[in-house]
Design a protein around this motif. Structure first.
Motif, short mmCIF file in Angstrom:
data_model
loop_
_atom_site.label_atom_id
_atom_site.label_comp_id
_atom_site.label_asym_id
_atom_site.label_seq_id
_atom_site.Cartn_x
_atom_site.Cartn_y
_atom_site.Cartn_z
N PHE A 36 0.80 -1.22 0.00
CA PHE A 36 0.00 0.00 0.00
C PHE A 36 0.84 1.27 0.00
CE2 PHE A 36 -2.44 -3.31 2.20
CZ PHE A 36 -3.59 -3.34 1.42
N CYS A 37 2.06 1.20 0.45
CA CYS A 37 2.87 2.41 0.59
C CYS A 37 4.34 2.04 0.75
CB CYS A 37 2.41 3.23 1.80
SG CYS A 37 2.64 2.36 3.38
N THR A 38 5.18 3.06 0.68
CA THR A 38 6.59 2.92 1.00
C THR A 38 6.83 3.64 2.33
OG1 THR A 38 7.22 2.84 -1.33
CG2 THR A 38 8.95 3.39 0.26
N PRO A 39 6.96 2.89 3.43
CA PRO A 39 7.13 3.55 4.73
C PRO A 39 8.55 4.08 4.92
CG PRO A 39 7.18 1.17 4.99
CD PRO A 39 6.89 1.43 3.54
N ILE A 40 8.62 5.28 5.52
CA ILE A 40 9.91 5.90 5.83
C ILE A 40 9.82 6.38 7.27
CG2 ILE A 40 11.54 7.71 5.22
CD1 ILE A 40 10.04 7.71 2.40
N ILE A 41 10.54 5.69 8.16
CA ILE A 41 10.50 6.02 9.58
C ILE A 41 11.64 6.97 9.91
CG2 ILE A 41 10.48 5.07 11.92
CD1 ILE A 41 9.79 2.33 10.64
N PHE A 42 11.32 8.07 10.57
CA PHE A 42 12.33 9.07 10.93
C PHE A 42 12.80 8.78 12.35
CE2 PHE A 42 10.21 10.78 7.33
CZ PHE A 42 11.12 11.61 6.69
N ALA A 43 13.93 8.09 12.47
CA ALA A 43 14.45 7.68 13.78
C ALA A 43 15.91 7.31 13.62
CB ALA A 43 13.62 6.53 14.35
N SER A 44 16.25 6.05 13.89
CA SER A 44 17.60 5.54 13.66
C SER A 44 17.55 4.02 13.59
CB SER A 44 18.57 6.01 14.74
OG SER A 44 18.84 5.02 15.69
N VAL A 45 18.38 3.47 12.75
CA VAL A 45 18.44 2.01 12.59
C VAL A 45 18.84 1.35 13.91
CG1 VAL A 45 19.60 0.11 11.42
CG2 VAL A 45 18.86 2.10 10.11
N LYS A 46 19.77 1.97 14.64
CA LYS A 46 20.21 1.41 15.92
C LYS A 46 19.04 1.29 16.89
CE LYS A 46 25.07 2.88 16.00
NZ LYS A 46 26.06 3.74 16.70
N THR A 47 18.27 2.37 17.01
CA THR A 47 17.15 2.38 17.95
C THR A 47 16.10 1.36 17.56
OG1 THR A 47 17.52 4.73 18.42
CG2 THR A 47 15.35 3.84 18.97
N LEU A 48 15.76 1.33 16.28
CA LEU A 48 14.71 0.41 15.84
C LEU A 48 15.19 -1.04 15.86
CD1 LEU A 48 13.00 2.42 12.97
CD2 LEU A 48 12.20 2.04 15.29
N SER A 49 16.48 -1.26 15.68
CA SER A 49 17.02 -2.62 15.78
C SER A 49 16.90 -3.13 17.21
CB SER A 49 18.47 -2.66 15.31
OG SER A 49 18.56 -2.37 13.93
N PHE A 50 17.13 -2.24 18.18
CA PHE A 50 16.94 -2.61 19.58
C PHE A 50 15.49 -3.01 19.84
CE2 PHE A 50 15.26 -1.18 23.65
CZ PHE A 50 15.98 -1.98 24.54
N LEU A 51 14.55 -2.20 19.32
CA LEU A 51 13.12 -2.48 19.53
C LEU A 51 12.72 -3.77 18.80
CD1 LEU A 51 11.72 1.14 19.12
CD2 LEU A 51 11.89 -0.17 21.24
N LYS A 52 13.24 -3.98 17.63
CA LYS A 52 12.97 -5.21 16.87
C LYS A 52 13.37 -6.43 17.68
CE LYS A 52 14.81 -7.75 12.91
NZ LYS A 52 15.70 -7.70 11.71
#
Length: 348
Positions: A36-52
């Protein structure tokens, strides 16, 4: 034949100590969302990798440095910061608020610069985000300044739409703030929004009274008689299908809201208590009145469940779908109003 480019959907991360990261990642952990879309999250790969890792997700993250590098079919992450950030789930921390603002600021700039098509914001903590750069009661007022529009908080589902005359305003100040000019501006915004964003050509709008029982003919306050009623009549004389004021205490319980395309409440809790009671977890907060499309879930940071892997993603997912739908509808509306003959030719 070249396929149409997907809508670029920007996402601000919200308060890192809340449920924002969880609901974002869980939404796009379902790869079907990328159709449906191309998501672009404004944050950081490090932070989101921790959450993942914390939430044990299999989502693949594509780190990028600018929006133009975003890849269709991937969950793209703009590195707004690169340092390691400590996340303390459930804690009200100004440090977390600082990163929430960094994300929002970068995403809003991308929206202003037409790098992204729409913006979906995860919940912020209105206290910790305060700074010299952010002195607003919430997203709506900040975006109104940045995007220069007459913003209106519009809570929406497919079957219920509630707008507010006043939003994050102390109760003691409401009667002084509501004026004929404000009422006319807000109702005009709702009228235009229903037409361009929801395909309702002649919307019916209900207005809830300011005082209990809409003042009971002046027995419980004069504002409904002296401010609301004359302004509603003025708008009717202009051709608006606007009705009221209605007593708020019985309006939703009697299902009267089902007779209207939108309801405008005089103040925050008058509109949001019934809205969230009827649709909590499915509703979307849409900022009407702006040239750009912004939506968000109908809930806050939910510190009490942050990090516990139990946040409901339904409202955030609906916010994504509504942003896409409104963007497409508005685009089509602009084409039709610029070229009315196009609409007629379809009927021939």
């Amino acid at each position: 034949m070249k396929s149409a480019q997907k809508i670029k959907l920007g996402i601000s991360i919200g308060d890192l100590n809340g449920i924002g990261g969880e609901i974002i990642l869980k939404t796009f952990d379902d790869s079907r969302m990328l159709d449906f879309c191309t998501p672009i999250i404004f944050a950081s790969v490090k932070t989101l990798s921790f959450l993942k890792k914390h939430f044990d997700l299999s989502i693949n993250l594509q780190g990028i440095e600018k929006v133009s590098e975003a890849i269709d079919g991937k969950v793209n992450v703009i590195n707004v910061w690169k340092e390691n950030v400590v996340i303390n789930f459930g804690a009200e921390d100004p440090e977390s608020g600082k990163y929430a603002f960094k994300s929002l600021q970068a995403a809003t700039k991308a929206l202003k610069d037409d790098e992204i098509d729409v913006l979906v914001t995860a919940p912020i903590n209105k206290n910790t985000i305060q700074s010299e750069e952010f002195k607003f009661p919430g997203h709506t007022d900040y975006l109104a300044r940045e995007l220069q529009g007459d913003s209106l908080m519009f809570m929406i589902t497919d079957n219920l739409k509630v707008g507010l005359l006043t939003d994050h305003v102390p109760l003691k100040d409401i009667a002084q703030i509501i004026s004929p000019e404000l009422i006319e501006k807000k109702i005009t915004t709702i009228q235009k929004t229903l037409q361009q964003d929801f395909r309702i050509s002649k919307p019916k709008i209900a207005v809830l009274g300011i005082n209990p029982h809409s003042g009971d003919h002046g027995l419980i306050g004069q504002e409904d008689e002296t401010i609301l009623k004359p302004t509603i009549q003025k708008l009717k004389d202009k051709g608006y299908l606007v009705f009221g004021p209605y007593a708020a205490d019985s309006f939703f319980g009697s299902k009267n809201h089902e007779n209207f395309d939108a309801i405008i409440a005089s103040y925050h809790d008058q509109g949001l208590i019934p809205f969230k009671t009827l649709s909590f977890g499915e509703g979307v907060n849409f900022t009407a009145g702006l040239k750009k499309v912004r939506t968000s879930p109908d809930h806050g940071t939910a510190f009490e469940i942050a990090g516990k892997n139990c946040a409901n993603i339904n409202s955030f997912k609906e916010a994504v779908f509504k942003a896409i739908e409104i963007f497409k509808t508005r685009k089509e509306y602009k084409k039709l109003t610029k070229d009315p003959l196009r609409k007629q030719s379809k009927k021939i």
